[in-house]
Design a protein around this motif. Structure first.
Motif, PDB file in Angstrom:
ATOM      1  N   ASP A 120       0.818  -1.218   0.000  1.00 62.66           N
ATOM      2  CA  ASP A 120       0.000   0.000   0.000  1.00 62.66           C
ATOM      3  C   ASP A 120       0.855   1.273   0.000  1.00 62.66           C
ATOM      4  N   VAL A 121       2.132   1.138  -0.272  1.00 61.60           N
ATOM      5  CA  VAL A 121       3.033   2.297  -0.287  1.00 61.60           C
ATOM      6  C   VAL A 121       3.408   2.640  -1.729  1.00 61.60           C
ATOM      7  N   ASP A 137      21.079  14.684  -6.134  1.00 61.58           N
ATOM      8  CA  ASP A 137      20.163  15.066  -5.059  1.00 61.58           C
ATOM      9  C   ASP A 137      18.829  14.384  -5.319  1.00 61.58           C
ATOM     10  N   ILE A 138      18.308  13.734  -4.283  1.00 61.56           N
ATOM     11  CA  ILE A 138      17.124  12.897  -4.446  1.00 61.56           C
ATOM     12  C   ILE A 138      16.071  13.291  -3.420  1.00 61.56           C
ATOM     13  N   GLU A 139      14.845  13.443  -3.895  1.00 60.11           N
ATOM     14  CA  GLU A 139      13.714  13.660  -2.996  1.00 60.11           C
ATOM     15  C   GLU A 139      12.819  12.421  -3.094  1.00 60.11           C
ATOM     16  N   TYR A 140      12.578  11.803  -1.943  1.00 58.12           N
ATOM     17  CA  TYR A 140      11.745  10.607  -1.861  1.00 58.12           C
ATOM     18  C   TYR A 140      10.397  11.007  -1.272  1.00 58.12           C
ATOM     19  N   THR A 141       9.302  10.718  -1.971  1.00 52.05           N
ATOM     20  CA  THR A 141       7.969  10.984  -1.453  1.00 52.05           C
ATOM     21  C   THR A 141       7.243   9.657  -1.283  1.00 52.05           C
ATOM     22  N   PHE A 142       6.912   9.334  -0.029  1.00 43.60           N
ATOM     23  CA  PHE A 142       6.192   8.111   0.301  1.00 43.60           C
ATOM     24  C   PHE A 142       4.732   8.464   0.529  1.00 43.60           C
ATOM     25  N   VAL A 143       3.835   7.737  -0.118  1.00 45.57           N
ATOM     26  CA  VAL A 143       2.399   7.945   0.069  1.00 45.57           C
ATOM     27  C   VAL A 143       1.796   6.612   0.496  1.00 45.57           C
TER      28      VAL A 143
END
Length: 169
Positions: A120-121, A137-143
């Motif tokens: 469910d992620v 440079d990394i942006e991680y977005t977890f929903v």
């Protein structure tokens, strides 16, 4: 065998299950808590410490650093890590470094905004390579379940030649 940094201990636990004596080192108390919880038989020695702080001269037959574990530090920090590993290895000991942060490979496979779903992620990653700093440079977005969590990271990307010179030094 030294696993540094070991994260949640996935590889250290597998090697210990095959009767290797393993020490796992990680700075994150959260990741070490996961590793210890998965190690019901207490087969691995878990150490909470910086990956540049390996106070065991000539102790290990082998060491490894895999996945996204190499390159978070600045150039001096990465060199200090490699010196610490070298010091911890017995003469003739082997070190395995596996990293996706080799520039010639990275730039050919880098996607600006890939995403994945696991259970469910949902994970959205935004990659931005800065050539002046030679860093990704990394942006991680977890929903997950209506919640959004954002984390950031930065990796030093070395050319193959730079990495080989660093390892040789």
């Amino acid at each position: 065998i030294l696993d540094v940094p070991c994260g949640a201990g996935r590889l250290a636990l597998e090697l210990a299950a095959q009767d290797y004596r393993v020490t796992g080192v990680d700075l994150s108390p959260h990741m070490l808590a996961h590793a210890r919880a998965a190690d019901a038989a207490s087969r691995v020695t878990w150490e909470a410490r910086d990956m540049r702080d390996l106070p065991w001269p000539n102790r290990f037959d082998g060491a490894f650093c895999v996945g996204n574990s190499f390159g978070y530090l600045d150039d001096e920090g990465n060199a200090a890590f490699l010196r610490a590993v070298r010091s911890a290895l017995k003469p003739g000991g082997r070190f395995v470094l596996e990293t996706p942060m080799v520039l010639e490979n990275l730039l050919n496979h880098l996607h600006p905004r890939p995403w994945w779903k696991a259970g469910d992620v949902h994970l959205l990653v935004e990659n931005q390579y800065d050539p002046a700093r030679t860093r990704l440079d990394i942006e991680y977005t977890f929903v997950s379940n209506g919640r959004v969590e954002v984390r950031r990271g930065s990796h030093r990307a070395y050319t193959y030649r730079e990495l080989m010179e660093l390892l040789t030094a």
